[in-house]
Every structure is written in C-alpha cells, then in structure tokens.
Design an enzyme around this catalytic site. Structure first.
Site, mmCIF file in Angstrom:
data_model
loop_
_atom_site.group_PDB
_atom_site.id
_atom_site.type_symbol
_atom_site.label_atom_id
_atom_site.label_comp_id
_atom_site.label_asym_id
_atom_site.label_seq_id
_atom_site.Cartn_x
_atom_site.Cartn_y
_atom_site.Cartn_z
ATOM 1 N N ASP A 32 -35.002 -23.828 46.166
ATOM 2 C CA ASP A 32 -34.827 -22.839 45.318
ATOM 3 C C ASP A 32 -33.326 -22.557 45.067
ATOM 4 O O ASP A 32 -32.808 -22.124 46.284
ATOM 5 C CB ASP A 32 -35.351 -21.179 45.567
ATOM 6 C CG ASP A 32 -35.599 -20.527 44.507
ATOM 7 O OD1 ASP A 32 -34.625 -20.468 43.593
ATOM 8 O OD2 ASP A 32 -36.560 -19.609 44.462
ATOM 9 N N CYS A 68 -34.876 -20.138 37.658
ATOM 10 C CA CYS A 68 -36.017 -20.405 38.308
ATOM 11 C C CYS A 68 -36.982 -20.560 37.602
ATOM 12 O O CYS A 68 -38.084 -21.537 37.524
ATOM 13 C CB CYS A 68 -36.082 -19.351 39.603
ATOM 14 S SG CYS A 68 -34.821 -19.076 40.628
ATOM 15 N N ASP A 310 -35.401 -26.306 41.948
ATOM 16 C CA ASP A 310 -35.697 -25.732 40.805
ATOM 17 C C ASP A 310 -34.652 -25.870 39.837
ATOM 18 O O ASP A 310 -34.642 -26.262 38.428
ATOM 19 C CB ASP A 310 -36.449 -24.416 40.566
ATOM 20 C CG ASP A 310 -35.743 -23.496 41.501
ATOM 21 O OD1 ASP A 310 -34.270 -23.651 41.954
ATOM 22 O OD2 ASP A 310 -36.131 -22.430 41.397
#
Length: 620
Positions: A32, A68, A310
C-alpha cells in the site's frame, strides 16, 4: 448491468478443455503506497533475491489513479477509474459501500476465476471503507477472505480482521504485518495441499502512514524487530526534491503554491523514508515465507508470483513533503515484478502495462479464451510480455513512437492531502485536485500532459526532463504537440473497452479516414488543421466527483454509447453512500512484532484472539 450468470457461464464453457491440475496458481502480493522511483525496492533483499533475480522487473507499470480505493477497483474489474466510478477513498467518490451499491462486487475477479475452476482467497486490505460498520457485508466471490477492518486498519499494533464477514477479531500483542504473514502462509499451505488451482491475494497495509493512540503519525509503524534498521538512510535527493521557484512557480494546480520545505520538513522526510523501509522489511519476510511454502510443496514452478503496489508515493518531490494523488511519476509509476512458468529470469523490461491489464492476464493464465472475457474490460492480457519481455510484438506496432500501448490515461477527482506535520501550514487538504492526464512512455516519444480543473496545464518532455520540472505548456513552439496530446486525452479521459486499449484508432485525420498508429504519425504537418480544430479538454468547475456535464465535451459523445458511457452499462447507479469505518474503542502505546514473533504460528494468534464485543462495536 450484464447478469453475472451469463458472464460466468461463458467463462465456465471456455475453460472446459483445460484440466484443473495443469493450470498455474497465482499469488498476488500488493503493498500500500509503495514507491518505485524512490528506491524502496533496492532495500528489500529478499524481493531482489527471490523475485527480481528470478523473474522480470517491469519498469513502466502504472496505475490510472494514484489513490488506494480507485486503483484497487481497476485491478479487480479490469476497468479504468472513470468506468468503475470509484474515484476517491471516501464517499461520495468512493469506498467499499459504493463498490457494493454499484453492484460491481457481483461481477469481478474472484467470480471469474472461480468459474474457471480456481479457488480464490484474499488476506489483508481490500478497499477503503470496509470496517466495523459493515464487516458483515462479506466481500463477494472469495472462497476465503480475512480482511483488515477500519478504523483499526491504520494502527499497526492493533490488528483487527474479519474472517469471511464474521465478527471482527483483535489479535492482541501482535503487529498487523505479522498477523497477515502468519494467516497468509497458513492459507497458502492449505491451498498447496490440494489439487485445485488457486489465486491468493496477500495485501499488507505497509508502508501506508499510520495512526497511533488515535493520533496521526504521518509515517508507518514498523515491526518492533525492525525499528533500528537503516539508521543512516535518507530520502533520495532527486533533482525535483524541494525545487527552487523557477521550477515550482510554473507547475499547475495547488502544487505551484507550495512553500519550500524547511530543515524540519526535510528531516521529517528522512525519518519517514527510514520508517517506510523498516515497514517494508516485514513485507520482505512475507515474500520469503511465500517462496518457502511453494518450494516445500513442490508448486513453485507452477505458480506465478506478482509483486506490486496500489500506487506510488512522493517524499519532497515538487516540494510535496509526503503523499500521493498526483500524476507525476513518483505517484503513478509503481513496482511490478513477476516470476513464474515461462517467465525469464533476471530481466528488466520497459514494455508498459497497467493495473487494468491484470484481470485479463489472470483469466488468460486460467485458460479463459479472450472472446469470453467480460465485455467491459478496458485492459488487455499482458501474459505474452511476461513470458517474452523483450518482444517487439508485445510492445505493439510503432513501439517507441508513443503508440496506443504507450499512451496511459491518468485521472483524479476531489480531495488530496499532504501526509506530514506541515500539512496544515501548506493549506492541505486540497479540494481542487481534479485533473486529466495523458502520459506517453515511448522511447522516442515520451511526454506527460495534464489539464487541471482550475484551467492550469502542464507539459513535460520526460526524456529530456525525467523529473518533470520544466513546464512547457505555455511554450508556443509546442503548440502542435499539445494539439495532438489534447486530442488523445479527449479520447482517453472517457474511453471504454477498445478505445482505452487503442485510443489512436479513434483519431482519423486523413481524407480516407485512416487511423493513426502513434504520436509520431500524428505529428505529420498534413494533420495540423484536424488537431487544431479538435475539441479541447476542459472542466466547468472543480468538483469532488465525476460529472459528465462538468467534464464536457466527450469524444465520442457519451450519448452514442451503451448506457451513456463511462461504464454505466455494467454497473448500478449509486445514490447516497453511507459513511464507513467507525470509532476506535481501544488503543495501545505498545510496539509489537518482536524477534520471537517472527516464528509465531496460527495457534499463537488463536491464543490471543479477542472477538470484538457489542460495546466495542457500538461506535459503528
């Protein structure tokens, strides 16, 4: 929306000739907010040893939006963000609740892979807005899911997860990254003990910024055993790190107004960079565990392992102390490394790809015929370039000249922020971040052109100016180029299906109506009038959500498309989106993730598992 039973029936029929035992497995590891451009990958020795040296590192992999939830939706649906309409991480633009209300959770990757004979499982973060307020709305399609829940997701030392939509569990005394590793490896052992091919997604929260004791820290919280790692490392002083006014004042949007970073802000950027690397050390341990389980089970040679993020991240570039959300390379060019059957080893490739290409690629791996792919795919399978990463054919006709494969749509709507203590002083959050971008990544034609909702424009020659500092948008010598890029952006900003895969094919300036192949073709002087007269990318105002009227004109007109375009033929209309998340009922000042916990087991997790009580859920 196309009935899901029809799509799944097609997939089931198209794979009937392939036996389950011959199909490769797929393990997707997705971090992430991990950067590619700031060198984080070089500080992950296990990734380098087990992935980079044993697979292909694709240096031109991009996301269509550096945020995200929108980025994750593109991976799961094979559509760009303007077609999923998940345009932000919170309502009204996006969130898990919007994903569900739109009906897209009934027709996405796990459903298709299940129809192709795969067992599908997901461990970790799936999407913003999945939390204690809606955990019982199980993520559809997965045979097994164990998901991080808000509002605890960003407190690494308070791991709370919901298994298959059941009551959330707090694993007291453990660090979130360890919990995900232990759970994922346990599921992987189970999957490799069976003959059914599988898809396993492992999605740690690291290195996303964290909260601690209900307060923002503006940095991740590493495992305790890694808190002293990388003591002398500093954030890279790239050419665009904290640039002088002569560059900054010519940028666009709110970026041009950012003040220079002072010594305190620079020191904090160094601190954040170290903690990001420390947090990623725990991810490196996940990679080690995955490879070990696959090797021990004898399935390593029949399994694709994909490592990505992401979106990317910036730390000081363009005076932005920390964060993502922008079109610059630091935010949108992301890690992408593959190893597996037929993939050569120790190769670096600059053939472009996107997150929207992953769902089609996974379906090809699963034996699904392209004619039976979901009709709404905007991406394409890139399995051929995984297996032949230097292939001229995979790069496409007119490769290097800014062909369609090298033409990347990037977009953003609504609020963006700075993830640093200086955020408020700099005016963050910013509500006017909406923009449209076309990026060309050819070796001979390499440009990025952006139109902000404020009317500001940016143009960079990324071959001569890789750090995107010299804005050429107001240089009249580039007027012909801008006319071409504007026309291409007119196509990509609302493209669907083949027009996303081959946007140049819609631009036909010649008398015979012959489509162009690349920017080099388009630059022919014979086409000057066609492009000079083409409709211009524009916004009426800065809105927090996608709006057809606000973004007119569109090419081709939306009225000429199924359902009014923008993917609406394949998703439900969404109305008021309920807020998600909840309020934390407990916190901790402790750090977890000790050396001993590096070898903890599921039994150790079970021993400390605490199911959230009604009182703890009352803050939903």
């Amino acid at each position: 929306m196309i009935p899901i039973v029809v799509v799944l029936a097609h997939l089931a029929l198209s794979t009937s000739t392939t036996t389950a035992t011959t199909k490769p497995n797929i393990v997707l590891i997705m971090t992430d907010d991990q950067d590619r451009r700031l060198g984080s990958l070089t500080h992950m020795p296990i990734l380098q040893r087990e992935m980079v040296s044993k697979g292909v590192d694709f240096t031109n992999h991009y996301t269509n939006q550096a945020l995200c939830c929108p980025s994750r939706s593109t991976l799961l649906r094979g559509q760009t963000v303007h077609n999923t309409n998940l345009t932000n991480v919170v309502q009204p633009g996006g969130s898990y609740n919007k994903w569900v209300q739109s009906g897209q959770d009934k027709d996405y990757l796990p459903h298709w892979l299940s129809a192709a004979g795969y067992r599908t499982e997901y461990i970790g973060k799936i999407m913003n807005g999945y939390g204690i307020s809606n955990y019982e709305v199980k993520a559809k399609g997965w045979d097994w899911s164990d998901l991080l829940v808000e509002p605890y997701i960003d407190d690494y030392n308070l791991p709370v997860m919901s298994q298959n939509g059941e009551l959330p569990v707090h694993y007291k005394g453990f660090h979130q990254t360890d919990v995900i590793r232990i759970k994922a490896l346990n599921r992987l052992r189970n999957l490799t003990s069976q003959s059914t091919p599988f898809f396993l997604a492992i999605a740690p929260f690291a290195p996303h910024v964290a909260f601690r004791q209900d307060k923002p820290t503006h940095r991740p919280i590493p495992l305790k055993r890694h808190l002293e790692d990388f003591p002398d490392v500093k954030a890279p002083r790239t050419t665009n790190f904290n640039p002088p006014d002569k560059y900054q004042k010519n940028a666009g949007g709110w970026v041009k107004d950012l003040l220079p970073m002072d010594d305190e802000a620079i020191d904090f950027a160094d601190f954040v960079y170290r903690t990001r690397l420390q947090a990623l050390a725990g991810v490196d341990e996940i990679i080690a565990g995955v490879v070990e389980v696959l090797e021990n089970s004898g399935t390593i040679n029949n399994t694709y392992i994909i490592f990505t993020s992401d979106n990317g991240y910036h730390l000081g570039q363009h005076r932005m102390p920390a964060g993502k959300s922008l079109f610059y390379n630091e935010d949108t060019n992301i890690p992408f490394i593959v190893r597996g059957p037929g993939v050569p080893v120790n190769v670096t490739s600059d053939i472009p790809s996107l997150h929207i290409d992953l769902a089609p690629t996974f379906l090809e791996i699963a034996g699904v015929s392209e004619k039976d792919f979901p009709q709404f795919f905007d991406g394409r399978s890139v399995l051929a370039q995984w297996q032949d990463p230097m292939s001229v054919t995979a790069a496409g006709t007119a490769a290097g000249h800014g062909n369609s494969k090298e033409s990347i749509n990037i977009e953003y709507w609504g609020r963006a922020g700075i993830e640093a203590p200086s955020a408020g002083k700099l005016g963050s959050p910013f509500d006017d971040t909406t923009y449209k971008t076309i990026r060309l990544v050819g070796t001979k034609q390499s440009w990025v052109y952006t139109v902000w909702c404020s009317g500001d424009k940016e143009l960079y020659d990324t071959a001569a100016d890789p750090y995107e500092l010299v804005n050429l948008a107001h240089d009249k010598t580039h007027a012909r180029l801008i006319a071409r890029l504007n026309s291409l952006l007119m196509v990509t900003k609302s493209c669907e299906q083949n027009s996303c895969r081959d946007p140049w094919s819609l631009l036909k300036p010649g008398a015979a109506g012959q489509a162009l192949m690349s920017l080099t073709d388009a630059m022919d002087e014979a086409h000057d009038n066609f492009f000079a007269d083409f409709a211009k990318v524009s916004f009426n105002t800065c809105l927090a959500v996608q709006s057809d009227a606000n973004e007119e004109p569109h090419f081709p007109p939306l009225t000429d498309r199924a359902g009014g375009g923008l993917g609406r033929a394949y998703r439900n209309t969404t109305h008021a989106i309920k807020p998600a998340g909840g309020i934390r009922a407990f916190s901790t000042a402790e750090y977890h993730g000790t050396v001993a916990q590096r070898h903890a087991t599921v039994a150790n997790l079970t021993a400390v598992a605490h199911f959230l009580t009604e009182e703890e859920l009352a803050a939903r």
